[in-house]
Design a protein around this motif. Structure first.
Motif, PDB file in Angstrom:
ATOM      1  N   LEU A 174      -1.713 -22.711 -49.672  1.00 30.42           N
ATOM      2  CA  LEU A 174      -0.774 -21.688 -50.066  1.00 30.42           C
ATOM      3  C   LEU A 174      -0.885 -20.515 -49.101  1.00 30.42           C
ATOM      4  N   LEU A 175       0.250 -19.923 -48.772  1.00 27.73           N
ATOM      5  CA  LEU A 175       0.254 -18.688 -47.986  1.00 27.73           C
ATOM      6  C   LEU A 175       0.527 -17.536 -48.929  1.00 27.73           C
ATOM      7  N   PHE A 176      -0.199 -16.463 -48.725  1.00 27.37           N
ATOM      8  CA  PHE A 176      -0.071 -15.305 -49.590  1.00 27.37           C
ATOM      9  C   PHE A 176      -0.008 -14.058 -48.729  1.00 27.37           C
ATOM     10  N   ARG A 177       0.913 -13.172 -49.021  1.00 25.00           N
ATOM     11  CA  ARG A 177       1.008 -11.893 -48.316  1.00 25.00           C
ATOM     12  C   ARG A 177       0.651 -10.792 -49.306  1.00 25.00           C
ATOM     13  N   ILE A 178      -0.239  -9.909 -48.907  1.00 23.66           N
ATOM     14  CA  ILE A 178      -0.695  -8.832 -49.785  1.00 23.66           C
ATOM     15  C   ILE A 178       0.468  -7.875 -50.062  1.00 23.66           C
ATOM     16  N   PRO A 179       0.696  -7.559 -51.324  1.00 25.93           N
ATOM     17  CA  PRO A 179       1.826  -6.694 -51.666  1.00 25.93           C
ATOM     18  C   PRO A 179       1.487  -5.201 -51.542  1.00 25.93           C
ATOM     19  N   TRP A 180       1.242  -4.747 -50.316  1.00 24.48           N
ATOM     20  CA  TRP A 180       0.943  -3.325 -50.114  1.00 24.48           C
ATOM     21  C   TRP A 180       2.116  -2.490 -50.615  1.00 24.48           C
TER      22      TRP A 180
ATOM     23  N   ILE B  22      -6.689  -9.385 -56.817  1.00 26.13           N
ATOM     24  CA  ILE B  22      -5.669 -10.361 -57.174  1.00 26.13           C
ATOM     25  C   ILE B  22      -6.342 -11.685 -57.524  1.00 26.13           C
ATOM     26  N   ALA B  23      -6.065 -12.188 -58.714  1.00 27.82           N
ATOM     27  CA  ALA B  23      -6.643 -13.463 -59.148  1.00 27.82           C
ATOM     28  C   ALA B  23      -6.084 -14.599 -58.294  1.00 27.82           C
ATOM     29  N   ILE B  24      -6.980 -15.462 -57.858  1.00 32.55           N
ATOM     30  CA  ILE B  24      -6.603 -16.650 -57.079  1.00 32.55           C
ATOM     31  C   ILE B  24      -6.389 -17.794 -58.068  1.00 32.55           C
ATOM     32  N   PRO B  25      -5.352 -18.619 -57.869  1.00 33.45           N
ATOM     33  CA  PRO B  25      -5.153 -19.752 -58.778  1.00 33.45           C
ATOM     34  C   PRO B  25      -6.410 -20.626 -58.860  1.00 33.45           C
ATOM     35  N   ALA B  26      -6.666 -21.167 -60.032  1.00 32.66           N
ATOM     36  CA  ALA B  26      -7.830 -22.031 -60.241  1.00 32.66           C
ATOM     37  C   ALA B  26      -7.816 -23.166 -59.221  1.00 32.66           C
ATOM     38  N   GLY B  27      -8.981 -23.449 -58.654  1.00 32.98           N
ATOM     39  CA  GLY B  27      -9.108 -24.531 -57.694  1.00 32.98           C
ATOM     40  C   GLY B  27      -8.824 -24.131 -56.260  1.00 32.98           C
ATOM     41  N   PHE B  28      -8.516 -22.871 -55.998  1.00 31.61           N
ATOM     42  CA  PHE B  28      -8.249 -22.390 -54.644  1.00 31.61           C
ATOM     43  C   PHE B  28      -9.286 -21.366 -54.210  1.00 31.61           C
ATOM     44  N   THR B  29      -9.420 -21.231 -52.897  1.00 31.18           N
ATOM     45  CA  THR B  29     -10.287 -20.208 -52.317  1.00 31.18           C
ATOM     46  C   THR B  29      -9.640 -19.686 -51.037  1.00 31.18           C
ATOM     47  N   GLY B  30     -10.039 -18.508 -50.627  1.00 29.88           N
ATOM     48  CA  GLY B  30      -9.505 -17.932 -49.395  1.00 29.88           C
ATOM     49  C   GLY B  30     -10.091 -18.618 -48.173  1.00 29.88           C
ATOM     50  N   TYR B  31      -9.273 -18.869 -47.182  1.00 31.09           N
ATOM     51  CA  TYR B  31      -9.704 -19.515 -45.942  1.00 31.09           C
ATOM     52  C   TYR B  31      -9.838 -18.453 -44.845  1.00 31.09           C
ATOM     53  N   GLY B  32     -10.936 -18.526 -44.099  1.00 33.14           N
ATOM     54  CA  GLY B  32     -11.129 -17.613 -42.971  1.00 33.14           C
ATOM     55  C   GLY B  32     -11.406 -16.187 -43.386  1.00 33.14           C
ATOM     56  N   LEU B  33     -11.876 -16.002 -44.600  1.00 27.78           N
ATOM     57  CA  LEU B  33     -12.194 -14.661 -45.067  1.00 27.78           C
ATOM     58  C   LEU B  33     -13.683 -14.399 -44.881  1.00 27.78           C
TER      59      LEU B  33
ATOM     60  N   GLY C 134     -13.353 -15.559 -57.520  1.00 29.99           N
ATOM     61  CA  GLY C 134     -12.018 -16.031 -57.851  1.00 29.99           C
ATOM     62  C   GLY C 134     -10.921 -14.984 -57.697  1.00 29.99           C
ATOM     63  N   ARG C 135     -11.214 -13.917 -56.939  1.00 29.68           N
ATOM     64  CA  ARG C 135     -10.229 -12.862 -56.713  1.00 29.68           C
ATOM     65  C   ARG C 135     -10.185 -12.517 -55.240  1.00 29.68           C
ATOM     66  N   LEU C 136      -8.993 -12.151 -54.770  1.00 30.89           N
ATOM     67  CA  LEU C 136      -8.878 -11.527 -53.459  1.00 30.89           C
ATOM     68  C   LEU C 136      -9.058 -10.031 -53.667  1.00 30.89           C
ATOM     69  N   VAL C 137      -9.979  -9.442 -52.926  1.00 32.22           N
ATOM     70  CA  VAL C 137     -10.176  -7.998 -52.971  1.00 32.22           C
ATOM     71  C   VAL C 137      -9.618  -7.469 -51.651  1.00 32.22           C
TER      72      VAL C 137
ATOM     73  N   SER D 172      -1.195  -6.235 -39.058  1.00 34.29           N
ATOM     74  CA  SER D 172      -2.276  -6.414 -40.037  1.00 34.29           C
ATOM     75  C   SER D 172      -1.742  -6.362 -41.457  1.00 34.29           C
ATOM     76  N   ASP D 173      -0.833  -5.429 -41.728  1.00 33.33           N
ATOM     77  CA  ASP D 173      -0.256  -5.321 -43.068  1.00 33.33           C
ATOM     78  C   ASP D 173       0.563  -6.553 -43.440  1.00 33.33           C
ATOM     79  N   ARG D 174       1.137  -7.235 -42.453  1.00 33.96           N
ATOM     80  CA  ARG D 174       1.964  -8.420 -42.713  1.00 33.96           C
ATOM     81  C   ARG D 174       1.178  -9.729 -42.596  1.00 33.96           C
ATOM     82  N   ALA D 175      -0.122  -9.650 -42.376  1.00 33.23           N
ATOM     83  CA  ALA D 175      -0.913 -10.867 -42.176  1.00 33.23           C
ATOM     84  C   ALA D 175      -0.864 -11.757 -43.415  1.00 33.23           C
ATOM     85  N   ASP D 176      -0.679 -13.029 -43.197  1.00 32.99           N
ATOM     86  CA  ASP D 176      -0.699 -14.003 -44.296  1.00 32.99           C
ATOM     87  C   ASP D 176      -2.137 -14.411 -44.575  1.00 32.99           C
ATOM     88  N   ILE D 177      -2.461 -14.493 -45.847  1.00 35.03           N
ATOM     89  CA  ILE D 177      -3.768 -14.980 -46.291  1.00 35.03           C
ATOM     90  C   ILE D 177      -3.554 -16.434 -46.703  1.00 35.03           C
ATOM     91  N   VAL D 178      -4.433 -17.305 -46.235  1.00 36.53           N
ATOM     92  CA  VAL D 178      -4.337 -18.738 -46.554  1.00 36.53           C
ATOM     93  C   VAL D 178      -5.272 -19.026 -47.727  1.00 36.53           C
TER      94      VAL D 178
END
Length: 118
Positions: A1-7, A40-51, A73-76, A106-112
């Protein structure tokens, strides 16, 4: 999943900063500090990549930092911009433009977010 932080107030790369060159000095934003934090809570079974994702940019007129980590289980997501005000002379515009563009990227970076494989 790709996620963009909602600044709430992402750095925008448009208007006078997007010009190729400037023939007049540029007035920078007033002296201020912008800080923002999201958990931000991450969906169950997922983790951040490259963090962690850690970025710092600085120029004579401002500094910027952004940190994204995965904790329990959260993106901070945290970012901060301190602007110093002032005028950017025309011969320093490219330097300021480069800084501002890096902040906007940086503000538009996608989180995987990757599915955990157990």
């Amino acid at each position: 999943l790709l996620f963009r932080i909602p600044w709430a107030e992402p750095v925008d790369f448009s208007g006078p900063v997007s010009a190729a060159v400037r023939l007049q000095p540029l007035q920078t934003p007033a002296v201020m500090r912008l800080e923002e934090r999201h958990e931000i809570a991450i969906p169950a079974g997922f983790t951040g990549y490259g963090l962690p994702f850690v970025v710092k940019h600085e120029c004579q007129w401002a500094n910027y930092s952004c940190h994204v980590t995965c904790e329990d289980g959260r993106l901070v997501c945290q970012r901060r911009m301190d602007t110093r005000g002032g005028i950017v002379p025309t011969d320093h515009f490219a330097q300021f433009k480069s800084f501002w563009e890096a902040c906007a990227r940086s503000d538009r970076a996608d989180i995987v977010l990757m599915k955990n494989h157990l």
